[in-house]
Design an enzyme around this catalytic site. Structure first.
Site, mmCIF file in Angstrom:
data_model
loop_
_atom_site.group_PDB
_atom_site.id
_atom_site.type_symbol
_atom_site.label_atom_id
_atom_site.label_comp_id
_atom_site.label_asym_id
_atom_site.label_seq_id
_atom_site.Cartn_x
_atom_site.Cartn_y
_atom_site.Cartn_z
ATOM 1 N N LEU A 8 0.855 -1.185 0.000
ATOM 2 C CA LEU A 8 0.000 0.000 0.000
ATOM 3 C C LEU A 8 0.891 1.235 0.000
ATOM 4 C CD1 LEU A 8 -2.637 -0.760 2.785
ATOM 5 C CD2 LEU A 8 -3.010 -0.749 0.317
ATOM 6 N N ALA A 190 4.232 8.283 1.426
ATOM 7 C CA ALA A 190 4.390 7.622 0.122
ATOM 8 C C ALA A 190 5.857 7.245 -0.114
ATOM 9 C CB ALA A 190 3.913 8.568 -0.979
ATOM 10 N N ASN A 191 6.088 6.293 -0.977
ATOM 11 C CA ASN A 191 7.441 5.881 -1.398
ATOM 12 C C ASN A 191 8.323 5.405 -0.252
ATOM 13 O OD1 ASN A 191 6.740 6.771 -4.020
ATOM 14 N ND2 ASN A 191 7.266 8.867 -3.423
ATOM 15 N N ARG A 192 7.711 4.903 0.804
ATOM 16 C CA ARG A 192 8.455 4.415 1.979
ATOM 17 C C ARG A 192 9.266 5.519 2.664
ATOM 18 N NH1 ARG A 192 4.975 1.640 1.162
ATOM 19 N NH2 ARG A 192 4.891 -0.600 0.968
ATOM 20 N N MET A 193 8.871 6.790 2.426
ATOM 21 C CA MET A 193 9.579 7.933 3.036
ATOM 22 C C MET A 193 8.841 8.329 4.311
ATOM 23 S SD MET A 193 12.149 8.975 1.090
ATOM 24 C CE MET A 193 12.253 10.759 1.096
#
Ligand SMILES: Cc1cc2nc3c(=O)[nH]c(=O)nc-3n(C[C@H](O)[C@H](O)[C@H](O)COP(=O)(O)O)c2cc1C
Length: 222
Positions: A8, A190-193
């Site tokens: 997700l 978002a983007n694992r940030m």
């Protein structure tokens, strides 16, 4: 089963170090309120990790019953497996996760029993069946031959202490407070940030009168 294709993107919020409160308690209460507003069921349910002298960690859910000025309180059986762990090693961690908000809170601290009078006050406030249940589950985490044995004990106790009579507060049951030494707030991005902000307690002396907690914060890599 393979879950490697499941992912997700977390995009529901941000956690900005410039705009967080000085006290983590304010943020903790704020996030619990947000979870309540989002209709998270039992947002005060938390995973409690303990580790006794055997060096084997154990984790289970307990219900946070109070946020104090120094930590969080839950109630349990002092002779349970977790109670034994805590007696051997007071260091513990607690974790909240609310998927609806893409948030996690991680608390690390040391655990101690709360005042027996305070435990008794809470015990006497509990519904009658829960009070009886606490007596049935003694010692909590001990083996029982089958469910019938538990039910017989429950029925016997209901006869001994009918509704409207006072169930005595068990000595083996009560509250623990985890004094917060470190607390991490995690907001999925978002983007694992992801955002991770940790508060660490540093206790200053207030001209020798009181110990006043002040907190340092830092951002961690996700
Ligand atoms: C939603 C939920 C809430 C729970 N709340 C408590 C609680 O407040 N206190 C408690 O002793 N056990 C609670 N339990 C049961 C514990 O997870 C655990 O099974 C029990 O305390 C025995 O743990 P132990 O053998 O590690 O000591 C809860 C379980 C769930 C799933």
């Amino acid at each position: 089963m393979d879950f490697t294709d499941q992912r997700l993107s977390y995009e529901k919020g941000v956690l900005d170090q410039q705009s967080i409160p000085a006290s983590p308690f304010e943020l903790l209460k704020g996030w619990i309120s947000d979870a309540t507003e989002q209709q998270v069921q039992e947002p005060y349910a938390m995973s409690l990790a303990t580790c006794g002298a055997d060096n084997k960690p154990s984790v289970r859910i307990v219900l946070m019953r109070e946020i104090t000025e120094t930590g969080v309180v839950f109630y349990t059986n002092y002779e349970s497996a977790k109670g034994q762990d805590i007696a051997e090693n007071p260091n513990a961690e607690v974790l909240f996760f609310w998927h609806e908000l893409e948030r996690q809170i991680r608390i690390s601290g040391s655990i101690a029993k709360i005042d027996a009078d305070k435990s008794a006050m809470y015990f006497q406030k509990r519904p009658h069946d829960s009070q009886v249940g606490a007596w049935v589950s003694q010692p909590q985490s001990g083996e029982v031959v089958n469910r019938e044995v538990m039910e017989q004990t429950f029925d016997q106790l209901q006869t001994d202490y009918p509704e409207n009579t006072q169930v005595p507060t068990p000595e083996f049951w009560g509250g623990y407070e985890i004094t917060i030494n470190e607390i991490e707030f995690w907001q999925g991005r978002a983007n694992r940030m992801h955002d991770r902000i940790v508060y660490t307690r540093s206790t200053d002396s207030d001209n020798g009168r009181n110990n006043v907690a002040s907190w340092n914060t830092k951002r961690l890599l996700p």
